[in-house]
Design a protein around this motif. Structure first.
Motif, mmCIF file in Angstrom:
data_model
loop_
_atom_site.group_PDB
_atom_site.id
_atom_site.type_symbol
_atom_site.label_atom_id
_atom_site.label_comp_id
_atom_site.label_asym_id
_atom_site.label_seq_id
_atom_site.Cartn_x
_atom_site.Cartn_y
_atom_site.Cartn_z
ATOM 1 N N TYR A 152 0.769 -1.376 0.197
ATOM 2 C CA TYR A 152 0.306 0.520 -0.462
ATOM 3 C C TYR A 152 0.976 1.134 -0.076
ATOM 4 O O TYR A 152 2.264 1.394 0.667
ATOM 5 C CB TYR A 152 -0.979 0.309 1.298
ATOM 6 C CG TYR A 152 -1.566 -0.883 1.437
ATOM 7 C CD1 TYR A 152 -2.827 -1.197 0.970
ATOM 8 C CD2 TYR A 152 -1.909 -2.673 1.524
ATOM 9 C CE1 TYR A 152 -3.930 -2.659 1.061
ATOM 10 C CE2 TYR A 152 -2.299 -3.685 2.438
ATOM 11 C CZ TYR A 152 -3.795 -3.560 1.347
ATOM 12 O OH TYR A 152 -4.261 -4.585 1.824
ATOM 13 N N LEU A 205 -3.021 5.061 -2.403
ATOM 14 C CA LEU A 205 -4.358 5.051 -1.334
ATOM 15 C C LEU A 205 -3.907 6.261 -1.210
ATOM 16 O O LEU A 205 -3.224 6.731 -1.032
ATOM 17 C CB LEU A 205 -4.904 4.195 -0.652
ATOM 18 C CG LEU A 205 -3.779 3.564 0.002
ATOM 19 C CD1 LEU A 205 -3.247 3.842 1.310
ATOM 20 C CD2 LEU A 205 -4.378 2.463 0.553
ATOM 21 N N PRO A 206 -5.163 7.153 -0.713
ATOM 22 C CA PRO A 206 -4.721 8.832 -0.772
ATOM 23 C C PRO A 206 -3.910 8.219 1.028
ATOM 24 O O PRO A 206 -2.952 9.595 1.645
ATOM 25 C CB PRO A 206 -5.655 9.433 -0.218
ATOM 26 C CG PRO A 206 -7.572 8.281 -0.173
ATOM 27 C CD PRO A 206 -6.425 6.936 -0.630
ATOM 28 N N VAL A 234 0.946 5.712 -0.065
ATOM 29 C CA VAL A 234 0.322 6.758 0.038
ATOM 30 C C VAL A 234 0.756 8.087 -1.217
ATOM 31 O O VAL A 234 1.823 7.734 -1.338
ATOM 32 C CB VAL A 234 0.545 7.387 1.209
ATOM 33 C CG1 VAL A 234 -0.141 8.779 1.193
ATOM 34 C CG2 VAL A 234 -0.491 6.724 2.189
ATOM 35 N N VAL A 292 -1.412 -1.255 -4.350
ATOM 36 C CA VAL A 292 -1.841 -0.659 -3.860
ATOM 37 C C VAL A 292 -2.130 0.456 -3.789
ATOM 38 O O VAL A 292 -2.149 1.124 -2.332
ATOM 39 C CB VAL A 292 -3.098 -0.810 -2.997
ATOM 40 C CG1 VAL A 292 -4.668 -0.369 -3.000
ATOM 41 C CG2 VAL A 292 -3.635 -2.392 -2.733
ATOM 42 N N LEU A 315 -2.850 6.271 4.784
ATOM 43 C CA LEU A 315 -3.109 5.026 5.751
ATOM 44 C C LEU A 315 -3.692 5.293 7.007
ATOM 45 O O LEU A 315 -3.053 6.157 7.974
ATOM 46 C CB LEU A 315 -1.416 4.224 5.810
ATOM 47 C CG LEU A 315 -0.532 3.669 4.498
ATOM 48 C CD1 LEU A 315 0.343 3.412 4.576
ATOM 49 C CD2 LEU A 315 -1.852 2.205 3.774
#
Length: 167
Positions: free
Chosen positions: A115, A148-149, A117, A146, A151
């Motif tokens: 993940y 994403l904006p 950011v 992935v 965590l």
């Protein structure tokens, strides 16, 4: 009469469990010799430069280990740095510590989810560069990045790696 039927049923169940256990023990012992298969089909691009395999097959009888996402925390649970490269190094180090605690190594990882950011190609390249030095394995696990904006782990945390291992 009902007592005789119940006694017979209980004996039958116990006998079945005993037989089943012996069969499973034999199968598990013979299957434990098999290794994970890392497969990259010829009809798909070669993912090795990106540090993953398209498919990983875990043979029956291996134990599966599911790890919570590891991030760039120190032993007190504080973020080590706001620098992405430093966070990648610490996160990989934390993954190694978790694996070693379970008696595993990076070679046992069959799936990773990374993940990131505010994902950029620059961050992906930093991940690849650091991982190529820190994550030395014969076969790369199946992997997904992935973007994403943010965590939920800590403010300013930019990466988290979740793994599945088999041994």
């Amino acid at each position: 009469m009902i007592e005789k039927i119940m006694s017979f049923t209980i004996l039958l169940v116990l006998f079945s469990c005993t037989e089943s256990k012996n069969v499973n023990t034999l199968n598990n012992n013979s299957m434990a010799q098999e290794k994970n298969s890392f497969i990259n089909p010829k009809g798909l691009f070669n993912p090795k430069y990106n540090g993953f395999s398209h498919i990983v097959k875990v043979p029956k009888g291996k134990e599966m280990y599911y790890f919570s996402g590891q991030w760039a925390s120190n032993i007190e649970g504080k973020l080590v740095s706001e620098d992405f490269e430093e966070q990648v190094r610490q996160t990989v180090s934390n993954v190694k510590i978790a694996l070693e605690t379970a008696g595993l190594s990076l070679d046992d990882v069959v799936k990773q989810t990374v993940y990131i950011v505010d994902f950029t190609l620059e961050k992906k390249q930093i991940l690849i560069d650091v991982a190529s030095k820190e994550w030395r394995v014969k076969n790369f696990p199946a992997s997904t990045i992935v973007p994403l904006p943010l965590l939920a782990t800590a403010p300013n945390c930019l990466i988290e790696i979740e793994i599945i291992a088999a041994k």
